[in-house]
Scaffold this active site. Structure first.
Site, short mmCIF file in Angstrom:
data_model
loop_
_atom_site.label_atom_id
_atom_site.label_comp_id
_atom_site.label_asym_id
_atom_site.label_seq_id
_atom_site.Cartn_x
_atom_site.Cartn_y
_atom_site.Cartn_z
N GLY A 12 -2.25 -4.88 12.69
CA GLY A 12 -0.61 -4.55 12.47
C GLY A 12 -0.11 -5.39 11.66
CB SER A 13 -0.15 -9.06 9.83
OG SER A 13 -1.34 -8.89 9.23
NE ARG A 61 -17.30 9.40 8.08
CZ ARG A 61 -17.20 8.52 8.62
NH1 ARG A 61 -15.78 7.75 8.74
NH2 ARG A 61 -18.31 7.61 8.97
CG ASN A 103 -6.50 0.22 1.31
OD1 ASN A 103 -6.25 0.33 2.62
ND2 ASN A 103 -8.02 0.39 1.06
CG HIS A 105 -10.19 -4.48 -0.06
ND1 HIS A 105 -11.01 -4.24 0.48
CD2 HIS A 105 -11.04 -5.05 -1.00
CE1 HIS A 105 -12.43 -4.18 0.36
NE2 HIS A 105 -12.43 -5.23 -0.42
CB THR A 137 -10.10 7.91 -5.80
OG1 THR A 137 -11.10 6.57 -5.66
CG2 THR A 137 -8.77 7.82 -6.30
CG ASP A 141 -13.10 -0.19 -0.42
OD1 ASP A 141 -11.57 -0.21 0.27
OD2 ASP A 141 -13.35 -1.21 0.24
CD GLU A 170 -4.49 -8.97 3.01
OE1 GLU A 170 -3.55 -7.50 3.43
OE2 GLU A 170 -4.79 -9.40 2.84
C1 GRF Z 1 -6.45 -6.86 6.13
O1 GRF Z 1 -6.65 -8.06 5.40
C2 GRF Z 1 -6.37 -6.10 5.39
O2 GRF Z 1 -5.80 -6.00 4.10
C3 GRF Z 1 -7.74 -5.50 5.45
O3 GRF Z 1 -7.74 -5.81 6.72
C4 GRF Z 1 -6.49 -6.39 7.36
C5 GRF Z 1 -6.03 -5.77 8.08
O4 GRF Z 1 -4.93 -7.01 8.93
N1 GRF Z 1 -7.84 -4.11 4.96
P1 GRF Z 1 -3.32 -6.37 9.35
O5 GRF Z 1 -3.85 -5.12 10.44
O6 GRF Z 1 -2.65 -5.57 8.82
O7 GRF Z 1 -3.02 -8.04 9.91
#
Ligand code: GRF
Length: 211
Positions: A12-13, A61, A103, A105, A137, A141, A170
């Protein structure tokens, strides 16, 4: 005030960077598909409502997606942010939230979709790597790209050192994009990401650097 929901699966960073950014909106809930996600605790510590919907408790799912969609709808968010959410979402779910589902990525898409992106980048020998925020979408990705941040691949990098360098970006990029959306500057129009008053990027990243 606009409302947003964040979906996580683990640490969850990115969620923390969003919650700590002072976004012009209220976080209505942090939802995890894993009850043991560490991010649930840090969200609760910030006074945000948390929900765990364990995907292992659903027969299909589609059933999981429907339960998740209902939980999100209850909060009536303007924006849904996937932040390290590690479940593939079905087409019905994606269409329901299309245009307000983002999202992040950890690669410069369309390079290296899927998982283990940093190992993929090292194996490919690229000298520039990074992260991408995109509208979601049904193509995994593959949705319209909104913003990207690039970092150098350093000699001697392994997947962990490269991941750490990308993750720092990020944490800068995602709150910036979320703010654009909540400020009403960003929308999905005819399959493209449209940003009003886009700040121009300048300069170039050379790797290795010029002597
Ligand atoms: C991040 O690198 C995100 O881009 C990817 O998974 C990782 C999750 O890290 N999808 P966090 O849980 O946000 O710390």
């Amino acid at each position: 005030m606009k409302r947003y929901v964040i979906l996580i699966s683990g640490r969850g960073s990115n969620m923390e960077s969003l919650l700590d950014a002072g976004l012009p909106g209220e976080c209505a809930a942090v939802i995890s598909n894993r009850p043991d996600a560490a991010g649930l605790e840090s969200a609760a510590a910030r006074g945000v409502a948390t929900v765990a919907i364990d995907h292992r408790g659903f027969a299909s799912r589609e059933d999981f997606d429907a339960a998740l969609a209902a939980e999100i709808d209850r909060r009536a968010p303007d924006l849904v942010l996937l932040a390290g959410f590690m479940r593939i979402l079905g087409d019905d779910f994606v269409r329901r939230f299309e245009g307000r589902l983002l999202n992040i990525h950890p690669s410069l898409l369309p390079l290296f979709p899927g998982v283990k992106t940093h190992a993929q980048a090292l194996a490919a020998g690229v000298r520039v790597h990074g992260c991408t925020v995109h509208f979601v979408t049904p193509a995994l990705d593959g949705g319209p790209i909104i913003a990207q941040a690039a970092v150098p691949v350093q000699a001697g990098d392994d997947a962990a050192t490269l991941a750490a360098r990308v993750l720092a970006e990020e944490h800068r990029l995602y709150p910036r994009v979320a703010r654009w959306f909540l400020d009403g500057r960003l929308q999905l129009l005819d399959g493209r990401a449209c940003l009003l008053h886009e700040p121009a990027a300048t300069g170039a990243l050379h790797v290795p650097a010029a002597d």
